[in-house]
Every structure is written in C-alpha cells, then in structure tokens.
Motif scaffolding. Sequence first.
Motif, short mmCIF file in Angstrom:
data_model
loop_
_atom_site.label_atom_id
_atom_site.label_comp_id
_atom_site.label_asym_id
_atom_site.label_seq_id
_atom_site.Cartn_x
_atom_site.Cartn_y
_atom_site.Cartn_z
N ASN A 38 0.83 -1.21 0.00
CA ASN A 38 0.00 0.00 0.00
C ASN A 38 0.86 1.25 0.00
O ASN A 38 0.47 2.29 -0.55
CB ASN A 38 -0.92 0.01 1.23
CG ASN A 38 -1.82 -1.21 1.28
OD1 ASN A 38 -1.64 -2.08 2.12
ND2 ASN A 38 -2.78 -1.28 0.38
N VAL A 39 2.03 1.14 0.64
CA VAL A 39 3.02 2.23 0.64
C VAL A 39 4.40 1.59 0.54
O VAL A 39 4.72 0.65 1.26
CB VAL A 39 2.94 3.08 1.93
CG1 VAL A 39 4.10 4.08 1.98
CG2 VAL A 39 1.61 3.81 2.03
N ASN B 156 3.59 3.59 -5.65
CA ASN B 156 3.18 3.96 -4.29
C ASN B 156 4.40 4.33 -3.44
O ASN B 156 4.51 3.93 -2.27
CB ASN B 156 2.39 2.83 -3.61
CG ASN B 156 1.17 2.44 -4.39
OD1 ASN B 156 0.49 3.28 -4.98
ND2 ASN B 156 0.86 1.15 -4.41
N ASN C 205 -5.35 3.25 2.31
CA ASN C 205 -5.27 2.70 0.95
C ASN C 205 -5.83 1.29 0.88
O ASN C 205 -6.51 0.93 -0.09
CB ASN C 205 -3.82 2.71 0.47
CG ASN C 205 -3.30 4.10 0.19
OD1 ASN C 205 -4.06 5.07 0.16
ND2 ASN C 205 -2.00 4.22 -0.02
#
Length: 388
Positions: free
Chosen positions: A148-149, A168, A371
Amino acid sequence: MKVLIVTETFLPSTDGIVTRLCKAIEYMLSVGHTVKVIAPDLGITSYKGAEVIGVKSFKLPLYRFRKWSLPSKIVGEVIDDFMPDVIHAVNPTLLATSGVYYAKQRNISLVCSYHTHLPKYLSHYHLDNRLTRKGLWNFIRYQHRDANVNLCTSEAMYEVLSSQSINNLSVLRRGVDLEERHPRYKSETMRNTLTQNKPDKKLLVFIGRLAPEKEIHKLKPLMEARDDIALAIIGDGPAKDSLCTIFEGTHTLFTGFMHGEQLSKAFASADAFIFPSVSETLGLVILEGMASGLPVIAAESGPTCEQIEHLKTGIIYDGNDLDSLIKAVSYLDDDDVMKCLKQNARKEAMRYSWENASLELIQYYERAIENQYLSNLIYKIKRDLCHR
C-alpha cells in the motif's frame, strides 16, 4: 494502532536500519501504539516493551559475518494471534518476504521499505552480470508490487526505484539523535586512543560495517600519500581481515565495535568523518558525524549529496580519483574552513530529529491502512456489480 515489523536485521546488530527501527519503536510506544517485531533470532526477546520474536537463523556462504532467517510460517502464526493493523516488511529479501506474503494473504495493510541497494552490491561480490541484475530487479519489484506504501530513504533512490516501475513510493525522512551525537563528547583520551598516542596527527574516522561495498580499501593510497593522517576504522564485518592486511604499515587502527558513550566520543574526537562508500541508499552515519560537529569527507553519490553541501557542511570528492580525495583531505589544514564546516555541519544536523522521522513513519502506516480500506471497498463494489 497495532504494528507488526518483519525485518531482516535487528538488535544486537548495529547499522542504520536497526537505528531507524529502534527510534521508531521507541516513539510509537511512547504515543500509545502497540508494536511487535519478528527478526532473525539473535537472543533479543524485547525492546523497550515491544516483543521481539526470533526466527531460527543461519549464516550465508557469501556473507558469513551476520545471521539471516528464511521465510517462515511463524510470521503467519504471529499475525493470526496479534491481528495487526499494518505490517511493515523491512528490506524484504528473506524473512521479511513472509511479511509481504501473509499481508497479501490475510488482506492486511502493507508497508515495504527499501534500505539496502542490492543491485549495487553485485559487483562487490563478483555477481554482476545482465542475467543476475535482471533477476534481482524482478524479485525486488515482486516484493514491492502489492504494498500500500513503499518507502525509500533518499530522493536518489526514489528515482532509481521509480525507473524500475515500483509504485506507491515515498521518501522517508532521515533523523539523528542530537543528544547522543554531540560535540560535547570530544575527549582527549579517546583521541589519544584513536591516533595511537599521536594526537597531533589529523584524525579521520570511519564508522560502520566492514564489507566490500563500503570501499574502505580505497583509503589506503591516501594513508601512503600523507604521513600526518591517522585513520580509525570503527566496526566489524566480513572484510575486516583483508582490510587489516591492506592497511598494514599505515597509521590505521581497527577498534572493532563501539557503543554508547564510547561511540559518541569516537565521533566527536576526530577531525573529520570519512565516507568512501557510493552504494548506500542514504548513509545515516553521515548525519551522525555532522551532529557530532564533524565535517564529512564523502565520495560523491546521489544519496550522499542530498546530505552534504560541498564546502558548506562537508566535502565531496570523486571516489575513483585519488587526487580528488587528497585535495578533499587537504582542507583539514585550513583552520578557518574547518571551523566553518564544523559549525555548519552541526547546524544542518539539528534540522532532523528522530521524533519527526518516526511521526512521519506513523503517518505512512495510516496512509497504508486508508489505501487498503479503499482497495477493499473498490473490490467489494466491483464484485457486487458483477453479481447483479
């Protein structure tokens, strides 16, 4: 927030990754978050109240100085018991790939961080060819593709990873302990030790892991060119024996590891910090040197130049040019330049605190959770539409 960190390295190892993790854990606990760590089993079971779960470890043939752990189902068992809000896979290479796998399988928010630029290391271990490099980048992309990151430690690495289609992506703020690394730790006793009782010599210190990719051997010609230089190499690693042989006959001291106040004194008692590596994703030790009031003499690389402004907060030289290195070190002879560099280095370091860096990491965790929630929501909407 419940945070599970799965990492390839942790205490008692000492490097920039471990320092960053420890400071982040301390801060997260202080503001009420719950943290667990899964790492190779090196005898550590807790840190500042955070449980550390060790996984059976072993030594790799190519890098026998430290222990590693293979991917493990223990990670899945811990996740099922702990039920974290976010999983942070630190440098997913072996053990931490289990964090990636189970985060995707359990549909849990995932943060991956990139701290060690493995493709850059290939040449130092005689593995650099087109096939190996391509395969390694494919592996790195696979580990980071569903995060997500994704985090990296410098703008230079952001550009590299972006060019390899890693998405990301954000740059994590650097930090330094401004109390632990401080000019007040300057010690004549320590200086005598590090110069081997030749305190009038110009003292350069290198502090870090002794490995081929650190390129410490490139300092040997400098030591032969200037007999008024004392070099202290602080740390240990797989290249120590070969380095001892290389520097034999020069005014070089190998101290092994130092910790705590001794390490603070070693930083502050030198005339400059020397940093010949060009393979770092950042090099937090540079900021530690600056916080200690030292000008840093560093080989030119993207991440290094993000931290040092030439002839303002430090000195940049061409790592492949001996004359450039000798010229950089010659600034030690100019008292006015050195005074200015030392003041500016400390002032620059004071812009960075571990509290701010750790707060930003928590914000990335929160972004990853958001996210993942949006991703789940979009998936649910699409699924419901297909079933109508």
